[in-house]
Write a protein that holds these residues in place. Structure first.
Motif, PDB file in Angstrom:
ATOM      1  N   ALA A 111       0.831  -1.206   0.000  1.00 32.55           N
ATOM      2  CA  ALA A 111       0.000   0.000   0.000  1.00 32.55           C
ATOM      3  C   ALA A 111       0.861   1.250   0.000  1.00 32.55           C
ATOM      4  O   ALA A 111       2.012   1.233   0.435  1.00 32.55           O
ATOM      5  N   ASP A 112       0.286   2.364  -0.489  1.00 36.31           N
ATOM      6  CA  ASP A 112       0.959   3.661  -0.376  1.00 36.31           C
ATOM      7  C   ASP A 112       0.680   4.237   1.015  1.00 36.31           C
ATOM      8  O   ASP A 112       1.541   4.839   1.620  1.00 36.31           O
ATOM      9  N   VAL A 113      -0.559   4.034   1.460  1.00 37.57           N
ATOM     10  CA  VAL A 113      -0.930   4.536   2.784  1.00 37.57           C
ATOM     11  C   VAL A 113      -1.705   3.434   3.496  1.00 37.57           C
ATOM     12  O   VAL A 113      -2.492   2.737   2.863  1.00 37.57           O
ATOM     13  N   VAL A 114      -1.485   3.276   4.797  1.00 38.68           N
ATOM     14  CA  VAL A 114      -2.272   2.306   5.566  1.00 38.68           C
ATOM     15  C   VAL A 114      -3.045   3.081   6.627  1.00 38.68           C
ATOM     16  O   VAL A 114      -2.498   3.988   7.272  1.00 38.68           O
ATOM     17  N   VAL A 115      -4.331   2.749   6.772  1.00 39.92           N
ATOM     18  CA  VAL A 115      -5.165   3.414   7.778  1.00 39.92           C
ATOM     19  C   VAL A 115      -5.552   2.368   8.808  1.00 39.92           C
ATOM     20  O   VAL A 115      -6.087   1.322   8.450  1.00 39.92           O
ATOM     21  N   LEU A 116      -5.277   2.655  10.088  1.00 44.94           N
ATOM     22  CA  LEU A 116      -5.640   1.705  11.139  1.00 44.94           C
ATOM     23  C   LEU A 116      -6.872   2.249  11.858  1.00 44.94           C
ATOM     24  O   LEU A 116      -6.876   3.389  12.307  1.00 44.94           O
ATOM     25  N   MET A 117      -7.947   1.439  11.913  1.00 44.43           N
ATOM     26  CA  MET A 117      -9.181   1.901  12.545  1.00 44.43           C
ATOM     27  C   MET A 117      -9.475   1.089  13.789  1.00 44.43           C
ATOM     28  O   MET A 117      -9.143  -0.095  13.882  1.00 44.43           O
ATOM     29  N   ASP A 118     -10.129   1.741  14.755  1.00 49.03           N
ATOM     30  CA  ASP A 118     -10.646   1.003  15.895  1.00 49.03           C
ATOM     31  C   ASP A 118     -11.818   1.781  16.463  1.00 49.03           C
ATOM     32  O   ASP A 118     -11.740   2.994  16.652  1.00 49.03           O
ATOM     33  N   ASP A 119     -12.921   1.055  16.700  1.00 51.17           N
ATOM     34  CA  ASP A 119     -14.085   1.638  17.347  1.00 51.17           C
ATOM     35  C   ASP A 119     -14.561   2.926  16.670  1.00 51.17           C
ATOM     36  O   ASP A 119     -14.850   3.918  17.335  1.00 51.17           O
ATOM     37  N   GLY A 120     -14.601   2.880  15.346  1.00 49.68           N
ATOM     38  CA  GLY A 120     -15.168   4.010  14.624  1.00 49.68           C
ATOM     39  C   GLY A 120     -14.242   5.208  14.493  1.00 49.68           C
ATOM     40  O   GLY A 120     -14.667   6.286  14.081  1.00 49.68           O
ATOM     41  N   MET A 121     -12.981   5.047  14.851  1.00 46.41           N
ATOM     42  CA  MET A 121     -12.053   6.175  14.708  1.00 46.41           C
ATOM     43  C   MET A 121     -10.845   5.736  13.906  1.00 46.41           C
ATOM     44  O   MET A 121     -10.489   4.566  13.901  1.00 46.41           O
ATOM     45  N   ILE A 122     -10.207   6.711  13.253  1.00 50.04           N
ATOM     46  CA  ILE A 122      -8.929   6.410  12.595  1.00 50.04           C
ATOM     47  C   ILE A 122      -7.855   6.647  13.637  1.00 50.04           C
ATOM     48  O   ILE A 122      -7.647   7.772  14.098  1.00 50.04           O
ATOM     49  N   ILE A 123      -7.188   5.572  14.034  1.00 52.98           N
ATOM     50  CA  ILE A 123      -6.195   5.710  15.111  1.00 52.98           C
ATOM     51  C   ILE A 123      -4.891   6.238  14.554  1.00 52.98           C
ATOM     52  O   ILE A 123      -4.238   7.076  15.133  1.00 52.98           O
ATOM     53  N   LYS A 124      -4.533   5.735  13.379  1.00 50.12           N
ATOM     54  CA  LYS A 124      -3.254   6.182  12.844  1.00 50.12           C
ATOM     55  C   LYS A 124      -3.256   6.002  11.332  1.00 50.12           C
ATOM     56  O   LYS A 124      -3.845   5.070  10.805  1.00 50.12           O
ATOM     57  N   THR A 125      -2.598   6.923  10.637  1.00 49.53           N
ATOM     58  CA  THR A 125      -2.442   6.809   9.192  1.00 49.53           C
ATOM     59  C   THR A 125      -0.947   6.891   8.915  1.00 49.53           C
ATOM     60  O   THR A 125      -0.275   7.750   9.497  1.00 49.53           O
ATOM     61  N   GLY A 126      -0.444   6.031   8.034  1.00 48.99           N
ATOM     62  CA  GLY A 126       0.987   6.124   7.752  1.00 48.99           C
ATOM     63  C   GLY A 126       1.407   5.117   6.713  1.00 48.99           C
ATOM     64  O   GLY A 126       0.561   4.520   6.039  1.00 48.99           O
ATOM     65  N   THR A 127       2.702   4.917   6.579  1.00 52.61           N
ATOM     66  CA  THR A 127       3.201   3.946   5.602  1.00 52.61           C
ATOM     67  C   THR A 127       3.052   2.556   6.202  1.00 52.61           C
ATOM     68  O   THR A 127       2.937   2.414   7.420  1.00 52.61           O
ATOM     69  N   PRO A 128       3.130   1.525   5.347  1.00 51.78           N
ATOM     70  CA  PRO A 128       3.037   0.158   5.886  1.00 51.78           C
ATOM     71  C   PRO A 128       4.053  -0.095   6.988  1.00 51.78           C
ATOM     72  O   PRO A 128       3.742  -0.728   7.998  1.00 51.78           O
ATOM     73  N   ALA A 129       5.252   0.432   6.830  1.00 49.67           N
ATOM     74  CA  ALA A 129       6.293   0.169   7.817  1.00 49.67           C
ATOM     75  C   ALA A 129       5.903   0.709   9.189  1.00 49.67           C
ATOM     76  O   ALA A 129       6.200   0.112  10.222  1.00 49.67           O
ATOM     77  N   GLU A 130       5.195   1.861   9.205  1.00 51.35           N
ATOM     78  CA  GLU A 130       4.797   2.435  10.491  1.00 51.35           C
ATOM     79  C   GLU A 130       3.641   1.663  11.139  1.00 51.35           C
ATOM     80  O   GLU A 130       3.615   1.477  12.342  1.00 51.35           O
ATOM     81  N   ILE A 131       2.701   1.228  10.305  1.00 52.85           N
ATOM     82  CA  ILE A 131       1.464   0.659  10.851  1.00 52.85           C
ATOM     83  C   ILE A 131       1.597  -0.829  11.170  1.00 52.85           C
ATOM     84  O   ILE A 131       1.053  -1.303  12.157  1.00 52.85           O
ATOM     85  N   LEU A 132       2.324  -1.579  10.326  1.00 59.62           N
ATOM     86  CA  LEU A 132       2.333  -3.036  10.474  1.00 59.62           C
ATOM     87  C   LEU A 132       2.709  -3.506  11.881  1.00 59.62           C
ATOM     88  O   LEU A 132       2.097  -4.435  12.390  1.00 59.62           O
ATOM     89  N   PRO A 133       3.712  -2.890  12.525  1.00 60.11           N
ATOM     90  CA  PRO A 133       4.053  -3.376  13.873  1.00 60.11           C
ATOM     91  C   PRO A 133       2.882  -3.245  14.847  1.00 60.11           C
ATOM     92  O   PRO A 133       2.769  -4.009  15.805  1.00 60.11           O
ATOM     93  N   LEU A 134       1.984  -2.245  14.587  1.00 59.16           N
ATOM     94  CA  LEU A 134       0.868  -2.051  15.523  1.00 59.16           C
ATOM     95  C   LEU A 134      -0.173  -3.148  15.384  1.00 59.16           C
ATOM     96  O   LEU A 134      -0.878  -3.478  16.313  1.00 59.16           O
ATOM     97  N   VAL A 135      -0.286  -3.659  14.136  1.00 59.48           N
ATOM     98  CA  VAL A 135      -1.226  -4.760  13.938  1.00 59.48           C
ATOM     99  C   VAL A 135      -0.515  -5.967  14.496  1.00 59.48           C
ATOM    100  O   VAL A 135       0.630  -6.220  14.167  1.00 59.48           O
TER     101      VAL A 135
END
Length: 1549
Positions: free
Chosen positions: A860-884
């Motif tokens: 992806a160019d951008v990854v959006v992480l959602m939880d409970d109806g909110m966007i918790i974080k938006t960033g590159t795959p490298a930033e988001i993947l560790p959170l998942v």
């Protein structure tokens, strides 16, 4: 002899002086000689010559309907003129005057001229001149003969001989000359007003101006002709324009809806809708609609066939919004038309009074010995004229009224459809799918019924008042005694009617819940069969049905009560009236008795029918309010929803700033949701901030139920924006949306992908291969032309997901919203879709992808992480993947779900392990529903007879016979009484007065007649004689009448009982058979078709069939009774009976063929409208996102038009028949009158019997037409019995036998063996299992992998014997499962099916429908499936799960299904991708639960994610129905060449 020159010739001819042979002026005006030769013969000769020129014109063979009115009138006037001149020639030759030869010459010229002219007109109206006035020269030729007529009349007026009545022949010539002005005037009028609707409007869909486009030889198909438009007056009056259609029906060639005529121009759906919209707009603005010629748009020619016809009228789709009263709009649109019909109705009512009045005079005449014959003749003629006029007006009224309601129906159905496409998602959430579809079906029908019943609302009281007045004239105030009883019965009748109504409401409510239950049963039929729950659900349905039948009983018995009071009322009233009259000190006499009885009979009709008319109008009001409510919903306002400002940088594709969205409207929690708790459980999106540039790939991740799908819905405008800004670039082009639950249309695969776009072969192939559909299409029997069942029922889950994706890709939009399309597919297919489709084919588009497949996130160019109806974080795959949460790479799909009770979007998933390749090659299997052809087989009547019960049926018929006999005997007794009075009375009175007695009683039998007050004519009998006589006759009459009421009561209640017996029997047989049907039957039959049997067909059997059958039987017996009485009274009538009976038989058989086919076509064209509507509501999100609303509206209009065509013609054929039957009635009445007058001359007639016969004859028409209509209608209703019978006897059922020797603990170990198992879903399809042999040891865990369609799910179907093996065996603990009863087998196995199916009801009912487990155990199981928190939040085990579980996300539904399996203690568990839609963390916990709970059980797991089965004991790899590999995962992974290795490796990369 002198020269004989022209002068002598003229002088001889004109009989003038030879010196002045040809005088122009004579005796102060033009001479007859000049008038006849120059003004008469010469123009006529010219007329003949010029008219002859037109005889050779080229004709059109196409023209089939009758010509426009103008041409017909000119034809008639030409013929009339020729006849008048012929008559004049005859008179001239009789008179033999001096200038006889001059007149003969002139008249002969005129006859010749008009006959040639007649031929010319006949030819011209079959040429291109047909739709015009014709050549102007014709007018000139006709005008030239005007001076001749004028001067002839002047000459006659000056000559007194012609005006002298003593010279009848000359007087006759004067009359003929005057009469000649009539055809001329008619001719000129017809030329001035040709009655052509529009010169450019052709009557054939593919003929322009009558020029033949079809070859001359072939006549046009009825499917290309337009009904009624352009027919002449005679053709319209007798419906001659229907003849080609009726002929076709008689030949049995009326099989398709396309074979019927097109609608007349004014009734076209597009026309009616546009006009309705204009009226809507006018009411909204409060201005007067511009009703100009263009409100009926130009007629359509070619486009009707190609289906594009409405598009170019829809300048701007009108928004049906604003607080506009629907009633006002309907009034504006149809009010005037409707009021004009009211005048016609009044006329018909007035005429109905004429028959009885004339009848009384006729009988008076017969009673008098020496009455002048002219009186009788005038009476007979009057009868003829009034009955004829009455029938013609009545017929016109009925037909025109049917047109009004057709136009209203078209407008309402289209308006509801287009409103549904525009209404906002949050408003629509307050309605269930069924409610909205009901608005279009039931409610619209009720509103339309208002048009049928409204005029009765005033015409009944009108009749009532006139009758009362006449009663008063007869009996003075004594009539109030009887009237009192009648009026007391009105509230009783009202009470009956309201009880029937409330019971009806209750019954419909029970019926709705039963049909809803049936819908769920049919949706979840596989789950029910897997879990062996049929007995439980059959019991649930039986309970619903029991309640329904209890209300049905009440309705039927109350109905019987109504019938009984109706029959008993006249007798009670009349006897009471007489008693009052005597008590007041008056003397009774026969005249008063009969008149009173007759008038009382007339009072009954309005008293009884009125409550029903009132009811139907109140029903219409309720339905109107419901529709009004729907129209008041707010529309989607995309202008307001999206920000119009565009961001500075042109690269922005989507921008969200502080967006807050909800599934509810801004103002309120939805009514009724507090108790369901949806408000608590439903999700809100808040403070969303996101910026997406054009062409980027955005992946949205998050756990189950975090709001991913809602986020996409917020972008498409389906949610309500509470605050913040949404900007989408070029949103008017729409989105390519692939929703999470694929919405598939009931059409071919290709049509699903094209979705209304043009076919581009290269792009189409690219899409197919990018979406990995090529292999699937090769397997399908007709490739991409294969029909997909409703909701894609014939495809597997993965195929549906890819088909929906292909449709989105083919739309070629700029922005793509992909809601987890990778969930339902294997890892290698997912890889292919990601690479070929999302990364390559859609490169350069903005793509927003929601998924659980972590392995694809890094692209992806951008990854959006959602939880409970909110966007918790938006960033590159490298930033988001560790959170998942870190998990093994090999992820399988996730079918995460709508996060809330989203009522509208795609709620109907196909509820089962679809066999991977259950598709039909045989187009009939899932093709169009088969229409039964031809008459009903006797077997159907027999079925119903058996359902009622033979003895009961016979006693019903017996009571009917006795009832009719007693009625006829009582009428005969009255006529006998009259004759006796006449004989006794002849001593005391003269002949003439006794005749007066005979007349009043006629009324008794006439349907609604009235009578002139006759009391003046009556002379009193010697009183001593009178009272005892009256007493005797009244006693006998009362006792016969009392017997009649007893038989009536008997018949009414027996019939009600019989109807209930039949309804119960038929339902039980049907339900029993359907629940035992094989799964193959449910796969190949659209669900709607089965549901139809349980809803509309059963409703017919319950309610409308008995009602109509009752009427039919009553009519048959009345008709027989009438024929007996008439033949007894006037035996000569039997002579006329034969030809009339023959005509009647011919007419009705000609009518019945077509009528039956048209009714069948009506019902066949009706269901596509509703199924298209519910399909639209299901796919509303996709349709609106892609901007296809207009195309769907057009499709709806096309389907509606087809149905309206059949309905219109069904009504027209009914009126075609009606006018012919009316004519039979007129003939009978006139014939009887004539026979009576003739017999009177020979003194061979008894006035009492004549009165009796004639009064019966007056109602013959209504009986004859009643017979055919009720017969045809009953036949149509019996089609429902035929349809239910077809399912009750012909469905393929599963074997029902049980194995009695089966040990109760079997299977103890769980040892499973397949021996060379071969299975094909249907003959002609490739084998789904092709020689499978394998052994699974007890307690072993086996994983099953393979491509979509390799036969994985089929293994389970074979194991549960959902589909029987073609050859080979399956052994369980060494026992061949085909020897075990199905119920025994299925109850000992457990399965978690691929499609998580929940029934609406509580959580407890879904886990344990049969109630075998205590609550603590259920809570325990839910805890193991990690659902306890969710369920506590919803309100515990008694919380409702919503329609098909829609209050849970898909993932949560799958967990509930797992909980079901944990409850069963089976030795063998089958899991079909049970965790496809849950996130990784939950999935891991589940795998652990399964491992612990099923430690010692045999477990078979079908998986697409390799890691799910890496810890299995062994892995089975399937391909094309064969076992390719079967070994431990470790061994297979080490072998480089193994298929499993490549699968595992492929997902590692």
């Amino acid at each position: 002899m002198r020269d004989f020159g022209p002068a002598e010739l003229v002088a001889g001819l004109c009989h003038t002086d030879e010196q002045n042979p040809f005088p122009v002026w004579q005796n102060g005006h033009i001479s007859p000689c000049f008038n006849q030769l120059v003004l008469g013969a010469l123009p006529h000769a010219g007329m003949a010559i010029f008219s002859a020129c037109y005889l050779g014109m080229e004709r059109c063979s196409l023209v089939q309907t009758s010509p426009p009115c103008g041409w017909v009138l000119r034809l008639v006037s030409a013929l009339l003129a020729a006849l008048l001149f012929t008559a004049d020639v005859i008179l001239v030759s009789l008179l033999r005057q001096v200038d006889m030869y001059l007149d003969v010459l002139a008249d002969s010229c005129a006859i010749l001229a008009w006959l040639v002219h007649l031929s010319a007109i006949t030819v011209l109206q079959r040429t291109a001149f047909r739709r015009t006035r014709g050549p102007p020269l014709l007018l000139l030729l006709a005008l030239l003969s005007v001076p001749n007529v004028v001067f002839t009349l002047m000459i006659y007026c000056d000559n007194q001989e012609y005006l002298n009545p003593t010279e009848p022949l000359k007087m006759a010539r004067f009359v003929l000359a005057s009469a000649r002005t009539v055809p001329l005037l008619v001719y000129l009028l017809a030329f001035a007003f040709p009655c052509i609707s529009d010169a450019g409007y052709t009557l054939y869909i593919n003929a322009v101006d009558g020029s033949p486009l079809i070859s001359e030889s072939s006549l046009p198909d009825t499917g290309e002709m337009v009904a009624e438009d352009g027919s002449g007056c005679i053709s319209r009056l007798f419906y001659l324009w229907l003849t080609p259609l009726l002929r076709r029906g008689q030949r049995g060639e009326l099989n398709r809806s396309a074979d019927v005529y097109h609608l007349p121009w004014k009734l076209r759906t597009s026309v009616a809708c546009r006009y309705f919209h204009q009226c809507w707009e006018a009411c909204r603005r409060g201005t007067v609609a511009r009703i100009s010629q263009d409100q009926w748009p130009r007629p359509v020619s070619r486009n009707l066939l190609s289906g594009t016809w409405s598009s170019h009228h829809q300048e701007e789709p009108l928004e049906l919004e604003g607080d506009v009263g629907l009633l006002r709009v309907l009034h504006k649109a149809f009010g005037l038309w409707f009021c004009v019909l009211g005048v016609l109705k009044l006329l018909v009512n007035m005429l109905s009074f004429a028959g009885p009045l004339l009848l009384s005079s006729l009988v008076n005449f017969i009673g008098e010995e020496g009455a002048p014959v002219s009186t009788g003749v005038w009476c007979a003629l009057g009868l003829f004229a009034t009955t004829l006029l009455s029938s013609v007006f009545q017929n016109i009224y009925m037909f025109e009224a049917s047109k009004v309601w057709l136009a209203a129906r078209a407008s309402l159905v289209s308006a509801i459809y287009s409103k549904a496409l525009r209404v906002s998602g949050s408003s629509l959430a307050g309605f269930t799918l069924g409610e909205v579809v009901n608005l279009m079906s039931t409610d619209t029908d009720r509103v339309v019924n208002f048009f049928k019943n409204f005029h009765d609302l005033w015409s009944m009281p009108f009749t009532f008042i006139i009758t009362l007045y006449l009663l008063y004239l007869q009996m003075d105030v004594a009539f109030l005694g009887g009237l009192g009883v009648a009026l007391l019965l009105v509230p009783f009748n009202k009470f009956l009617a309201s009880s029937i109504l409330s019971n009806n409401k209750q019954m419909l409510r029970c019926k709705d819940s039963r049909v809803k239950l049936m819908t769920e049963i049919l949706f979840g039929i596989r789950v029910i069969k897997f879990y062996n729950w049929e007995p439980h659900f059959a019991q649930k349905v039986a309970d619903c049905r029991k309640q329904e039948v209890s209300h049905l009983k009440a309705i039927k018995y109350l109905d019987a009560m109504c019938v009984y009071t109706w029959a008993a009322l006249p007798v009670v009233i009349s006897i009471l009236t007489f008693v009052t009259y005597v008590l007041l000190g008056n003397q009774l006499n026969a005249a008063k008795v009969f008149t009173t009885l007759a008038l009382v009979g007339m009072l009954i009709v309005p008293l009884n029918a009125f409550p029903w008319v009132l009811n139907s109008i109140l029903e219409a009001k309720v339905s109107l309010d419901r529709i009004q409510c729907f129209f008041k919903l707010t529309n989607q306002d995309l202008q307001a929803y999206y920000a119009l400002i565009s961001p500075e940088d042109s690269q922005t594709s989507v921008l969200l700033s502080q967006g807050t969205f909800s599934w509810h409207g801004p103002d309120r929690p939805k009514e009724g949701e507090t108790e369901t708790g949806a408000a608590k459980g439903s999700l809100q999106l808040h403070s969303l901030n996101l910026h997406i540039t054009k062409g980027s790939l955005v992946v949205v991740v998050g756990k189950v139920g975090c709001g991913k799908s809602s986020f996409l819905a917020a972008l498409t405008g389906e949610l309500t924006r509470l605050s913040g800004v949404v900007y989408v670039a070029d949103r008017e082009f729409g989105f390519g949306l692939a929703s999470q639950e694929p919405w598939i249309q009931h059409a071919s695969v290709r049509d699903n992908i094209l979705f209304g776009k043009d076919y581009d072969p290269a792009f189409y192939q690219a899409v197919i291969s990018a979406c990995a559909l090529s292999d699937d299409l090769n397997v399908l029997p007709n490739g991409d032309k294969t029909e997909v069942g409703e909701n894609g029922v014939t495809l597997s889950g993965g195929q549906k997901a890819r088909l929906a994706l292909a449709r989105a890709v083919y739309m070629d939009k700029d922005i793509y919203l992909l809601d987890d399309p990778l969930a339902a597919v294997d890892s290698d297919v997912a890889e292919h879709l990601m690479k070929k489709c999302i990364m390559e084919l859609l490169r350069g588009k903005t793509r927003i992808l929601c998924t659980h497949r972590i392995e694809f996130v890094d692209r992806a160019d951008v990854v959006v992480l959602m939880d409970d109806g909110m966007i918790i974080k938006t960033g590159t795959p490298a930033e988001i993947l560790p959170l998942v949460e870190a998990v093994p790479k090999k992820r399988k799909n996730d079918h995460n779900m709508k996060e809330k009770a989203d009522g509208m979007e795609h709620e109907e998933e196909e509820p089962a392990l679809s066999p991977d390749r259950c598709v039909d090659d045989d187009p009939d299997l899932s093709g169009a529903e088969q229409k039964q052809v031809g008459g009903l087989a006797w077997k159907v009547y027999q079925t119903y007879w058996v359902a009622v019960g033979g003895v009961l049926g016979a006693s019903i018929l017996m009571s009917l016979l006795l009832m009719q006999a007693s009625k006829n005997v009582s009428d005969w007794w009255l006529s006998h009484w009259i004759s006796e009075l006449k004989n006794n009375g002849s001593t005391g009175t003269n002949g003439s007065s006794s005749g007066a007695f005979s007349s009043p009683h006629l009324l008794l039998f006439s349907p609604g007649g009235l009578i002139s007050p006759l009391s003046s004519a009556v002379q009193t009998f010697p009183s001593n004689n009178m009272s005892s006589d009256v007493k005797f006759y009244l006693t006998v009459y009362s006792s016969i009448a009392a017997a009649n009421t007893v038989f009536t009561a008997l018949r009414a209640f027996l019939f009600a009982y019989g109807a209930i017996c039949a309804a119960t029997t038929i339902h039980n047989r049907l339900l029993d058979r359907v629940l035992k049907a094989t799964v193959t039957f449910f796969d190949t039959t659209p669900m709607g078709r089965v549901l139809n049997r349980f809803s509309s067909d059963l409703y017919t059997v319950d309610d409308s069939l008995p009602f109509l059958l009752n009427i039919l039987l009553a009519t048959v017996f009345s008709l027989l009774g009438m024929l007996v009485v008439i033949s007894y009274g006037l035996p000569w009538f039997l002579v006329a009976l034969l030809p009339l009976a023959l005509f009647y038989y011919r007419t009705q058989s000609f009518y019945r063929h077509t009528s039956r086919e048209l009714k069948r076509l009506c019902s066949i064209t009706l269901s596509p409208i509703y199924s298209h509507f519910s399909e639209t509501l299901n796919g509303l999100g996709t349709i609106r996102a892609s901007g296809s609303s207009a195309r769907f509206e057009e499709e709806n209009a096309r389907r509606l038009e087809l149905n309206q065509r059949c309905l219109f013609l069904s009504n027209a054929t009914r009126q075609w028949l009606d006018i012919r039957l009316q004519l039979i009635g007129v003939a009978v009445v006139t014939g009887l009158g004539a026979i009576a007058v003739i017999q009177h001359q020979y003194n061979a007639v008894d006035p009492g019997l004549v009165g009796l016969s004639l009064s019966y004859a007056l109602s013959i028409t209504s009986l004859l037409s009643g017979l055919i209509f009720s017969f045809t209608n009953t036949e149509m209703q019996l089609v429902s019995v035929e349809r239910t019978e077809e399912y009750s006897t012909d469905l393929p059922t599963e074997p029902q036998q049980q194995n009695t020797q089966l040990p109760p603990a079997w299977p103890e170990q769980g040892w499973l063996e397949f021996r060379a198992a071969v299975l094909a879903y249907r003959d002609g399809l490739p084998n789904a299992l092709d020689g499978v042999s394998l052994v699974v040891r007890p307690g072993e865990k086996v994983g099953i992998v393979g491509r979509t369609g390799s036969g994985k799910s089929t293994l389970f179907l074979a194991l549960f014997r959902m589909v029987e093996l073609n050859q080979g065996q399956i052994l369980l603990d060494g026992l061949d499962i085909s020897t075990v009863g199905l119920a025994q087998l299925r109850s000992r196995l457990a399965i978690i099916p691929q499609d998580p199916f929940l029934f609406s009801g509580t959580i407890r009912e879904n886990l344990d429908p049969c109630g075998q487990h205590p609550d603590h155990k259920l809570l325990d199981v839910l805890d193991q499936c990690h659902l306890s928190s969710v369920i506590d939040r919803m309100g515990g085990l008694d919380a409702e799960v919503g329609e098909r579980g829609k209050r849970f996300s898909v993932g949560q539904r799958q967990l509930l299904c797992l909980a079901r399996a944990l409850l069963t203690h089976a030795k063998l568990l089958c899991i079909d991708e049970a965790t496809a839609s849950v996130d990784q963390k939950t999935d891991r916990l589940l795998q652990q639960t399964i491992r612990e709970k099923f430690q010692d059980k045999t477990v078979l797991t079908i998986a697409h994610r390799i890691n799910t089965i890496m810890d299995c004991d062994r892995v089975l790899v399937m391909h094309a129905g064969k076992v390719v590999e079967f070994d431990t995962p470790a061994a297979l992974c080490q072998n480089d060449r193994s298929v499993f290795h490549s699968l595992a490796g492929g997902s590692e990369e």
